[in-house]
Design a protein around this motif. Structure first.
Motif, PDB file in Angstrom:
ATOM      1  N   GLY A 180      73.367  85.310  11.846  1.00 24.13           N
ATOM      2  CA  GLY A 180      74.686  84.905  12.348  1.00 24.13           C
ATOM      3  C   GLY A 180      74.687  83.724  13.289  1.00 24.13           C
ATOM      4  N   ILE A 181      73.534  83.092  13.488  1.00 21.48           N
ATOM      5  CA  ILE A 181      73.480  81.913  14.345  1.00 21.48           C
ATOM      6  C   ILE A 181      73.997  80.708  13.549  1.00 21.48           C
ATOM      7  CG2 ILE A 181      72.015  80.395  15.719  1.00 21.48           C
ATOM      8  CD1 ILE A 181      72.257  83.190  16.844  1.00 21.48           C
ATOM      9  N   LYS A 182      74.969  80.002  14.108  1.00 19.71           N
ATOM     10  CA  LYS A 182      75.539  78.841  13.422  1.00 19.71           C
ATOM     11  C   LYS A 182      74.601  77.639  13.534  1.00 19.71           C
ATOM     12  CE  LYS A 182      80.230  80.372  14.522  1.00 19.71           C
ATOM     13  NZ  LYS A 182      81.500  80.039  15.225  1.00 19.71           N
ATOM     14  N   LYS A 183      74.751  76.703  12.579  1.00 21.62           N
ATOM     15  CA  LYS A 183      73.881  75.526  12.573  1.00 21.62           C
ATOM     16  C   LYS A 183      74.029  74.707  13.852  1.00 21.62           C
ATOM     17  CE  LYS A 183      73.477  74.986   7.553  1.00 21.62           C
ATOM     18  NZ  LYS A 183      73.707  74.082   6.393  1.00 21.62           N
ATOM     19  N   GLU A 184      75.273  74.616  14.377  1.00 23.81           N
ATOM     20  CA  GLU A 184      75.484  73.835  15.589  1.00 23.81           C
ATOM     21  C   GLU A 184      74.904  74.515  16.834  1.00 23.81           C
ATOM     22  OE1 GLU A 184      79.522  75.810  14.554  1.00 23.81           O
ATOM     23  OE2 GLU A 184      77.817  74.880  13.497  1.00 23.81           O
ATOM     24  N   GLU A 185      74.481  75.768  16.687  1.00 21.02           N
ATOM     25  CA  GLU A 185      73.860  76.494  17.802  1.00 21.02           C
ATOM     26  C   GLU A 185      72.334  76.399  17.761  1.00 21.02           C
ATOM     27  OE1 GLU A 185      77.359  79.898  18.230  1.00 21.02           O
ATOM     28  OE2 GLU A 185      75.571  80.315  17.048  1.00 21.02           O
ATOM     29  N   ILE A 186      71.824  75.610  16.801  1.00 23.12           N
ATOM     30  CA  ILE A 186      70.383  75.375  16.676  1.00 23.12           C
ATOM     31  C   ILE A 186      70.140  73.888  16.899  1.00 23.12           C
ATOM     32  CG2 ILE A 186      68.371  75.562  15.174  1.00 23.12           C
ATOM     33  CD1 ILE A 186      69.903  77.695  13.565  1.00 23.12           C
ATOM     34  N   LYS A 187      69.407  73.547  17.952  1.00 20.62           N
ATOM     35  CA  LYS A 187      69.207  72.144  18.311  1.00 20.62           C
ATOM     36  C   LYS A 187      67.723  71.852  18.518  1.00 20.62           C
ATOM     37  CE  LYS A 187      70.178  71.002  22.513  1.00 20.62           C
ATOM     38  NZ  LYS A 187      70.942  70.717  23.753  1.00 20.62           N
ATOM     39  N   THR A 188      67.248  70.787  17.870  1.00 20.77           N
ATOM     40  CA  THR A 188      65.866  70.357  18.069  1.00 20.77           C
ATOM     41  C   THR A 188      65.743  69.679  19.426  1.00 20.77           C
ATOM     42  OG1 THR A 188      65.523  70.018  15.686  1.00 20.77           O
ATOM     43  CG2 THR A 188      63.997  68.906  17.190  1.00 20.77           C
ATOM     44  N   THR A 189      64.861  70.180  20.268  1.00 21.84           N
ATOM     45  CA  THR A 189      64.676  69.595  21.600  1.00 21.84           C
ATOM     46  C   THR A 189      63.435  68.707  21.674  1.00 21.84           C
ATOM     47  OG1 THR A 189      63.527  71.608  22.309  1.00 21.84           O
ATOM     48  CG2 THR A 189      65.899  71.455  22.780  1.00 21.84           C
ATOM     49  N   SER A 190      62.461  68.945  20.806  1.00 18.31           N
ATOM     50  CA  SER A 190      61.282  68.067  20.789  1.00 18.31           C
ATOM     51  C   SER A 190      60.538  68.190  19.466  1.00 18.31           C
ATOM     52  CB  SER A 190      60.340  68.379  21.954  1.00 18.31           C
ATOM     53  OG  SER A 190      59.691  69.618  21.757  1.00 18.31           O
ATOM     54  N   TYR A 191      59.979  67.063  19.040  1.00 14.86           N
ATOM     55  CA  TYR A 191      59.108  67.016  17.859  1.00 14.86           C
ATOM     56  C   TYR A 191      58.001  66.030  18.178  1.00 14.86           C
ATOM     57  CZ  TYR A 191      57.432  66.577  13.077  1.00 14.86           C
ATOM     58  OH  TYR A 191      56.635  66.593  11.944  1.00 14.86           O
ATOM     59  N   SER A 192      56.765  66.474  18.075  1.00 10.63           N
ATOM     60  CA  SER A 192      55.653  65.601  18.440  1.00 10.63           C
ATOM     61  C   SER A 192      54.480  65.750  17.482  1.00 10.63           C
ATOM     62  CB  SER A 192      55.187  65.902  19.870  1.00 10.63           C
ATOM     63  OG  SER A 192      54.700  67.227  19.968  1.00 10.63           O
ATOM     64  N   VAL A 193      53.746  64.639  17.332  1.00 10.08           N
ATOM     65  CA  VAL A 193      52.516  64.606  16.541  1.00 10.08           C
ATOM     66  C   VAL A 193      51.425  64.047  17.447  1.00 10.08           C
ATOM     67  CG1 VAL A 193      51.341  63.670  14.528  1.00 10.08           C
ATOM     68  CG2 VAL A 193      53.777  64.254  14.383  1.00 10.08           C
ATOM     69  N   ASN A 194      50.404  64.845  17.705  1.00  6.48           N
ATOM     70  CA  ASN A 194      49.343  64.425  18.627  1.00  6.48           C
ATOM     71  C   ASN A 194      47.974  64.518  17.960  1.00  6.48           C
ATOM     72  OD1 ASN A 194      51.001  64.053  21.050  1.00  6.48           O
ATOM     73  ND2 ASN A 194      51.298  66.266  20.920  1.00  6.48           N
ATOM     74  N   PRO A 195      47.236  63.415  17.950  1.00 10.80           N
ATOM     75  CA  PRO A 195      45.874  63.468  17.388  1.00 10.80           C
ATOM     76  C   PRO A 195      44.914  64.209  18.319  1.00 10.80           C
ATOM     77  CG  PRO A 195      46.336  61.298  18.302  1.00 10.80           C
ATOM     78  CD  PRO A 195      47.617  62.065  18.389  1.00 10.80           C
ATOM     79  N   LYS A 196      43.911  64.838  17.732  1.00 10.73           N
ATOM     80  CA  LYS A 196      42.875  65.524  18.506  1.00 10.73           C
ATOM     81  C   LYS A 196      41.584  64.703  18.389  1.00 10.73           C
ATOM     82  CE  LYS A 196      42.540  69.957  18.116  1.00 10.73           C
ATOM     83  NZ  LYS A 196      42.358  71.308  17.489  1.00 10.73           N
ATOM     84  N   TYR A 197      41.030  64.336  19.531  1.00  6.31           N
ATOM     85  CA  TYR A 197      39.844  63.473  19.536  1.00  6.31           C
ATOM     86  C   TYR A 197      38.578  64.272  19.871  1.00  6.31           C
ATOM     87  CZ  TYR A 197      43.106  59.522  19.599  1.00  6.31           C
ATOM     88  OH  TYR A 197      44.097  58.626  19.286  1.00  6.31           O
ATOM     89  N   VAL A 198      37.475  63.827  19.302  1.00  5.28           N
ATOM     90  CA  VAL A 198      36.159  64.384  19.645  1.00  5.28           C
ATOM     91  C   VAL A 198      35.246  63.226  20.054  1.00  5.28           C
ATOM     92  CG1 VAL A 198      36.334  66.420  18.189  1.00  5.28           C
ATOM     93  CG2 VAL A 198      35.412  64.289  17.228  1.00  5.28           C
ATOM     94  N   TRP A 199      34.342  63.516  20.947  1.00  4.10           N
ATOM     95  CA  TRP A 199      33.436  62.488  21.457  1.00  4.10           C
ATOM     96  C   TRP A 199      32.060  62.614  20.797  1.00  4.10           C
ATOM     97  CZ3 TRP A 199      33.827  58.193  24.236  1.00  4.10           C
ATOM     98  CH2 TRP A 199      32.675  57.636  24.784  1.00  4.10           C
ATOM     99  N   ASP A 200      31.541  61.499  20.326  1.00  6.05           N
ATOM    100  CA  ASP A 200      30.221  61.462  19.699  1.00  6.05           C
ATOM    101  C   ASP A 200      29.229  60.868  20.700  1.00  6.05           C
ATOM    102  OD1 ASP A 200      27.929  60.987  18.206  1.00  6.05           O
ATOM    103  OD2 ASP A 200      29.075  60.620  16.370  1.00  6.05           O
TER     104      ASP A 200
END
Length: 247
Positions: free
Chosen positions: A95-115
């Motif tokens: 019963g949640i309406k579409k206007e009651e669902i709001k994206t607050t953040s979207y992120s893409v973060n790489p994960k680094y490793v040290w050689d």
């Protein structure tokens, strides 16, 4: 000629005396007014008043999301999108309406490793995070909604915040209490100096605030069904500064 000259000299002298008298009189009036103003400004009592009303919340704001990790960015994004679609579908089914669902953040973060051998870092994978804020107008469904989103792939519940949709009436009542509180304090101060007749001279609205109720995700066991949620009470507060005059 001498007689006319004496008459003119006498007239000028009289006029000069009259102007001097007027100037002195005006100076006395200004000084009297300034003195009166100073006295009036000194005869005031300033008091600070506070008021608060407690009420049950009637709306909840839930922060939920999906966090996915992997080596290939395209696959990680696709997995995240698939799970988020299931989460939003479960919300609309409840019963949640579409206007009651709001994206607050979207992120893409790489994960680094040290050689250590090369002395350089490289990308080992990616983390994709998609967070929503859901407005729940029927707060009795809060626990059920949390169960549903977790069952459908949400692995991040950041917080639950309860609020009141329309606070105007409650805030106005809190203001009334704050003004009465200020008056009582002023009367108490005046009583110590045998001052009984005080009148409100200036009222200033100082501040207002709503104390929300939060629940952090770390304290919730979302793996259980029918997650118990207690919304508690909210406090709507107001404060004023009132100046009272007295004679």
């Amino acid at each position: 000629m001498k007689s006319k000259r004496n008459v003119l000299i006498g007239a000028f002298a009289a006029a000069a005396l009259l102007l001097s008298t007027i100037a002195i009189t005006n100076n006395n009036v200004v000084e009297a007014n300034t003195s009166s103003t100073d006295v009036a400004e000194a005869r005031t009592i300033t008091a600070y008043g506070e008021g608060a009303i407690e009420a049950s919340p009637d709306v909840a704001y839930v922060s939920v999301g999906v966090i996915t990790e992997g080596k290939e960015l395209a696959k990680v994004q696709a997995e995240n999108a698939e799970k988020m679609t299931k989460v939003t579908t479960s919300l609309t089914n409840l019963g949640i309406k579409k206007e009651e669902i709001k994206t607050t953040s979207y992120s893409v973060n790489p994960k680094y490793v040290w050689d250590d051998k090369t002395g350089e870092s490289s990308i080992a994978g990616y983390t994709v995070s998609n967070i929503l804020e859901v407005t729940i107008n029927d707060i009795s469904k809060t626990g059920t909604i949390l169960d549903a989103v977790v069952a459908n792939g949400s692995n991040s519940v950041n917080s639950i915040r309860f609020g009141i949709k329309n606070q105007t009436d409650l805030y106005n009542k809190a203001l009334e209490i704050a003004v009465k509180d200020a008056k009582a304090k002023a009367e108490a101060m005046g009583k110590g100096l045998s001052i009984t007749n005080i009148q409100p001279y200036k009222i200033t609205e100082a501040s207002s605030r709503n104390t929300p109720v939060y629940f952090e995700s770390a304290a919730m066991d979302l793996a259980k069904s029918s997650t118990p949620i207690s919304e508690g009470q909210l406090k709507v507060s107001a404060s004023v500064s009132v100046e009272f005059s007295f004679k």
